[in-house]
Write a protein that holds these residues in place. Structure first.
Motif, short mmCIF file in Angstrom:
data_model
loop_
_atom_site.label_atom_id
_atom_site.label_comp_id
_atom_site.label_asym_id
_atom_site.label_seq_id
_atom_site.Cartn_x
_atom_site.Cartn_y
_atom_site.Cartn_z
N ASN A 146 39.02 16.49 34.74
CA ASN A 146 38.31 16.23 33.49
C ASN A 146 37.79 17.54 32.89
OD1 ASN A 146 36.04 16.88 34.95
ND2 ASN A 146 35.36 14.78 35.22
N ASN A 147 37.16 17.41 31.73
CA ASN A 147 36.74 18.58 30.96
C ASN A 147 35.67 19.39 31.68
OD1 ASN A 147 36.83 20.27 28.79
ND2 ASN A 147 35.46 19.04 27.52
N THR A 148 34.76 18.72 32.38
CA THR A 148 33.69 19.43 33.08
C THR A 148 34.25 20.27 34.22
OG1 THR A 148 32.21 17.59 32.58
CG2 THR A 148 31.49 19.12 34.26
N GLN A 149 35.20 19.75 34.93
CA GLN A 149 35.81 20.51 36.02
C GLN A 149 36.58 21.72 35.49
OE1 GLN A 149 38.10 17.49 37.97
NE2 GLN A 149 36.49 17.06 39.49
N LYS A 150 37.22 21.56 34.35
CA LYS A 150 37.93 22.70 33.73
C LYS A 150 36.95 23.79 33.33
CE LYS A 150 41.85 20.09 31.96
NZ LYS A 150 42.55 19.61 30.76
N GLN A 151 35.81 23.39 32.78
CA GLN A 151 34.81 24.36 32.37
C GLN A 151 34.24 25.12 33.58
OE1 GLN A 151 31.92 22.13 30.16
NE2 GLN A 151 33.07 22.28 28.24
N LYS A 152 34.02 24.39 34.68
CA LYS A 152 33.52 25.04 35.89
C LYS A 152 34.55 26.01 36.44
CE LYS A 152 30.29 21.50 37.46
NZ LYS A 152 29.95 20.55 38.51
N THR A 153 35.81 25.65 36.38
CA THR A 153 36.87 26.53 36.87
C THR A 153 36.96 27.79 36.02
OG1 THR A 153 38.11 24.62 37.65
CG2 THR A 153 39.32 26.67 37.42
N VAL A 154 36.86 27.64 34.72
CA VAL A 154 36.90 28.80 33.82
C VAL A 154 35.70 29.71 34.07
CG1 VAL A 154 36.74 29.51 31.41
CG2 VAL A 154 38.29 27.69 32.05
N MET A 155 34.52 29.14 34.23
CA MET A 155 33.33 29.93 34.50
C MET A 155 33.44 30.67 35.83
SD MET A 155 31.37 29.93 31.95
CE MET A 155 29.93 30.65 32.67
N LEU A 156 33.96 30.02 36.84
CA LEU A 156 34.14 30.66 38.13
C LEU A 156 35.12 31.82 38.03
CD1 LEU A 156 33.64 30.72 41.19
CD2 LEU A 156 35.55 29.13 41.42
N ASP A 157 36.21 31.62 37.30
CA ASP A 157 37.18 32.70 37.11
C ASP A 157 36.57 33.88 36.37
OD1 ASP A 157 39.08 31.20 38.40
OD2 ASP A 157 40.06 30.50 36.55
N LEU A 158 35.77 33.61 35.34
CA LEU A 158 35.13 34.69 34.59
C LEU A 158 34.14 35.47 35.46
CD1 LEU A 158 34.51 33.05 31.11
CD2 LEU A 158 36.06 34.92 31.65
N ILE A 159 33.37 34.76 36.26
CA ILE A 159 32.41 35.42 37.14
C ILE A 159 33.13 36.30 38.14
CG2 ILE A 159 30.74 35.01 38.99
CD1 ILE A 159 29.75 32.60 37.39
N LEU A 160 34.23 35.81 38.70
CA LEU A 160 34.99 36.61 39.66
C LEU A 160 35.60 37.85 39.01
CD1 LEU A 160 36.69 33.80 41.76
CD2 LEU A 160 34.80 35.29 42.44
N VAL A 161 36.05 37.73 37.77
CA VAL A 161 36.58 38.89 37.06
C VAL A 161 35.48 39.92 36.82
CG1 VAL A 161 37.52 39.66 34.83
CG2 VAL A 161 38.53 37.71 36.01
N PHE A 162 34.29 39.46 36.40
CA PHE A 162 33.18 40.39 36.20
C PHE A 162 32.79 41.09 37.50
CE2 PHE A 162 31.77 37.96 32.26
CZ PHE A 162 32.19 38.96 31.41
N ILE A 163 32.78 40.35 38.60
CA ILE A 163 32.46 40.95 39.89
C ILE A 163 33.48 42.02 40.23
CG2 ILE A 163 32.40 40.50 42.38
CD1 ILE A 163 31.06 37.82 41.72
N LEU A 164 34.74 41.74 40.01
CA LEU A 164 35.79 42.72 40.31
C LEU A 164 35.66 43.97 39.45
CD1 LEU A 164 38.39 43.36 41.88
CD2 LEU A 164 39.65 42.28 40.03
N VAL A 165 35.37 43.79 38.17
CA VAL A 165 35.22 44.94 37.27
C VAL A 165 34.00 45.78 37.67
CG1 VAL A 165 34.67 45.59 34.89
CG2 VAL A 165 36.45 43.91 35.34
N LEU A 166 32.88 45.12 37.94
CA LEU A 166 31.68 45.86 38.32
C LEU A 166 31.86 46.57 39.65
CD1 LEU A 166 28.87 43.42 37.17
CD2 LEU A 166 29.63 45.51 36.07
N TRP A 167 32.56 45.94 40.58
CA TRP A 167 32.83 46.58 41.86
C TRP A 167 33.70 47.82 41.68
CZ3 TRP A 167 37.09 47.59 44.96
CH2 TRP A 167 36.79 47.98 46.25
N THR A 168 34.66 47.73 40.78
CA THR A 168 35.53 48.87 40.49
C THR A 168 34.72 50.02 39.88
OG1 THR A 168 37.37 47.36 40.11
CG2 THR A 168 37.62 49.59 39.29
#
Length: 68
Positions: free
Chosen positions: A2-24
């Motif tokens: 459903n839509n809520t699960q998609k939003q949570k997945t997108v938010m998780l992906d964005l957070i992981l990308v930010f973590i990777l960029v900041l770690w770099t």
């Protein structure tokens, strides 16, 4: 999925990308600090250490957002 699960997945992906960029960026700061130290330029070490601590704090906050 459903839509809520998609939003949570997108938010998780964005957070992981930010973590990777900041770690770099932190890795770049470490390499720059080591290069400056070995080159004899010790005046830049404190600002590099301070900005690395700030980035580490942001990373910790992002990781805590993943757990919730």
């Amino acid at each position: 999925m459903n839509n809520t699960q998609k939003q949570k997945t997108v938010m998780l992906d964005l957070i992981l990308v930010f973590i990777l960029v900041l770690w770099t960026i932190q890795l770049f700061l470490l390499i720059t600090g080591l290069d400056a130290y070995l080159g004899g330029d010790k005046g830049i070490l404190w600002p590099i250490a301070a900005s690395s601590l700030v980035l580490g704090g942001i990373n910790l906050k992002l990781v805590s957002m993943i757990r919730n």
